[in-house]
Design a protein around this motif. Structure first.
Motif, PDB file in Angstrom:
ATOM      1  N   PRO A   1       0.116  47.707  -5.518  1.00  0.00           N
ATOM      2  CA  PRO A   1       0.183  47.483  -6.966  1.00  0.00           C
ATOM      3  C   PRO A   1      -0.906  48.298  -7.663  1.00  0.00           C
ATOM      4  N   VAL A   2      -0.510  49.101  -8.661  1.00  0.00           N
ATOM      5  CA  VAL A   2      -1.485  49.949  -9.342  1.00  0.00           C
ATOM      6  C   VAL A   2      -1.621  49.640 -10.834  1.00  0.00           C
ATOM      7  N   PHE A   3      -0.578  49.128 -11.468  1.00  0.00           N
ATOM      8  CA  PHE A   3      -0.636  48.865 -12.901  1.00  0.00           C
ATOM      9  C   PHE A   3      -0.185  47.436 -13.165  1.00  0.00           C
ATOM     10  N   LYS A   4      -1.079  46.652 -13.749  1.00  0.00           N
ATOM     11  CA  LYS A   4      -0.767  45.251 -14.052  1.00  0.00           C
ATOM     12  C   LYS A   4      -0.011  45.185 -15.369  1.00  0.00           C
ATOM     13  N   ILE A   5       1.164  44.588 -15.335  1.00  0.00           N
ATOM     14  CA  ILE A   5       1.953  44.375 -16.550  1.00  0.00           C
ATOM     15  C   ILE A   5       1.571  43.026 -17.164  1.00  0.00           C
ATOM     16  N   ALA A   6       1.518  41.986 -16.329  1.00  0.00           N
ATOM     17  CA  ALA A   6       1.108  40.649 -16.760  1.00  0.00           C
ATOM     18  C   ALA A   6       0.596  39.903 -15.547  1.00  0.00           C
ATOM     19  N   GLY A   7      -0.533  39.244 -15.691  1.00  0.00           N
ATOM     20  CA  GLY A   7      -1.059  38.475 -14.578  1.00  0.00           C
ATOM     21  C   GLY A   7      -2.543  38.655 -14.395  1.00  0.00           C
ATOM     22  N   THR A   8      -2.969  38.528 -13.137  1.00  0.00           N
ATOM     23  CA  THR A   8      -4.380  38.569 -12.781  1.00  0.00           C
ATOM     24  C   THR A   8      -4.615  39.639 -11.738  1.00  0.00           C
ATOM     25  N   ARG A   9      -5.647  40.436 -11.965  1.00  0.00           N
ATOM     26  CA  ARG A   9      -6.014  41.467 -10.992  1.00  0.00           C
ATOM     27  C   ARG A   9      -7.518  41.398 -10.789  1.00  0.00           C
ATOM     28  N   LEU A  10      -7.902  40.883  -9.634  1.00  0.00           N
ATOM     29  CA  LEU A  10      -9.304  40.800  -9.249  1.00  0.00           C
ATOM     30  C   LEU A  10      -9.461  41.443  -7.878  1.00  0.00           C
ATOM     31  N   PRO A  11     -10.673  41.813  -7.511  1.00  0.00           N
ATOM     32  CA  PRO A  11     -10.859  42.324  -6.151  1.00  0.00           C
ATOM     33  C   PRO A  11     -10.468  41.242  -5.132  1.00  0.00           C
ATOM     34  N   GLY A  12      -9.451  41.514  -4.342  1.00  0.00           N
ATOM     35  CA  GLY A  12      -9.000  40.550  -3.334  1.00  0.00           C
ATOM     36  C   GLY A  12      -7.982  39.545  -3.823  1.00  0.00           C
ATOM     37  N   TYR A  13      -7.509  39.677  -5.054  1.00  0.00           N
ATOM     38  CA  TYR A  13      -6.521  38.732  -5.583  1.00  0.00           C
ATOM     39  C   TYR A  13      -5.690  39.419  -6.660  1.00  0.00           C
ATOM     40  N   HIS A  14      -4.390  39.520  -6.416  1.00  0.00           N
ATOM     41  CA  HIS A  14      -3.443  40.082  -7.387  1.00  0.00           C
ATOM     42  C   HIS A  14      -2.314  39.071  -7.564  1.00  0.00           C
ATOM     43  N   SER A  15      -2.000  38.751  -8.805  1.00  0.00           N
ATOM     44  CA  SER A  15      -0.938  37.791  -9.079  1.00  0.00           C
ATOM     45  C   SER A  15      -0.265  38.150 -10.393  1.00  0.00           C
TER      46      SER A  15
END
Length: 176
Positions: A111-125
């Motif tokens: 995953p490279v571009f977040k559309i909606a959600g959470t992007r943290l080091p070690g956690y993508h949702s």
């Protein structure tokens, strides 16, 4: 048929501590220098309510990181994650193409571009664009053993269950 729950890999310690940084450290880094610069004059207290946003955001973030589940029931996979849950019918999944992969080796699925959600080091949702430009529903806490579920509409589902092989087998039994 009863619902089957599948445990997720817990977020790593750094990802779990990130909301603490946002909620406590960041406001202190903003507020303390401002307090020292104004030498405690009453005007500084007018911005204090705005600094309460940081702890609220970090609380929601921490809550969402630990409220994530996978549940298979009646031919549908329920992915509970922030910002909203997603229910996907197993009939929509191309289970013949499903695989358990290491995303470090398969960079096109990262995953490279977040559309909606959470992007943290070690956690993508949430909802993301992958490196290969496809849209994906993502719930990742570990990139080493990721269950990749292609959907018939061209999108992808990326998950980090504790036992991805057990979830894939259950999905195939449900669909077959």
């Amino acid at each position: 048929m009863s619902a089957q729950d599948f445990e997720m890999v817990p977020p790593r310690k750094f990802a779990s501590l990130f909301p603490v940084f946002i909620g406590l450290v960041l406001p202190m880094m903003v507020f303390v220098p401002m307090l020292l610069a104004t030498q405690g004059k009453p005007e500084i207290w007018t911005i204090a309510p705005f600094l309460l946003v940081f702890p609220v955001v970090s609380g929601v973030l921490a809550w969402s990181m630990h409220r994530r589940t996978l549940q298979l029931e009646e031919g549908k996979l329920l992915v509970r994650r922030f910002p909203w849950p997603r229910r996907i019918a197993t009939a929509e999944m191309d289970l013949e193409q499903a695989a358990i992969l290491n995303l470090d080796e398969h960079r096109e699925l990262q995953p490279v571009f977040k559309i909606a959600g959470t992007r943290l080091p070690g956690y993508h949702s949430g909802l993301f664009r992958l490196r290969d430009r496809r849209r994906a529903t993502v719930l990742l806490t570990d990139w080493q053993r990721v269950l990749v579920l292609p959907l018939r509409n061209g999108r992808v589902l990326l998950l980090s269950p504790q036992r991805p092989d057990a979830l894939l087998a259950a999905l195939r039994r449900t669909n077959g």
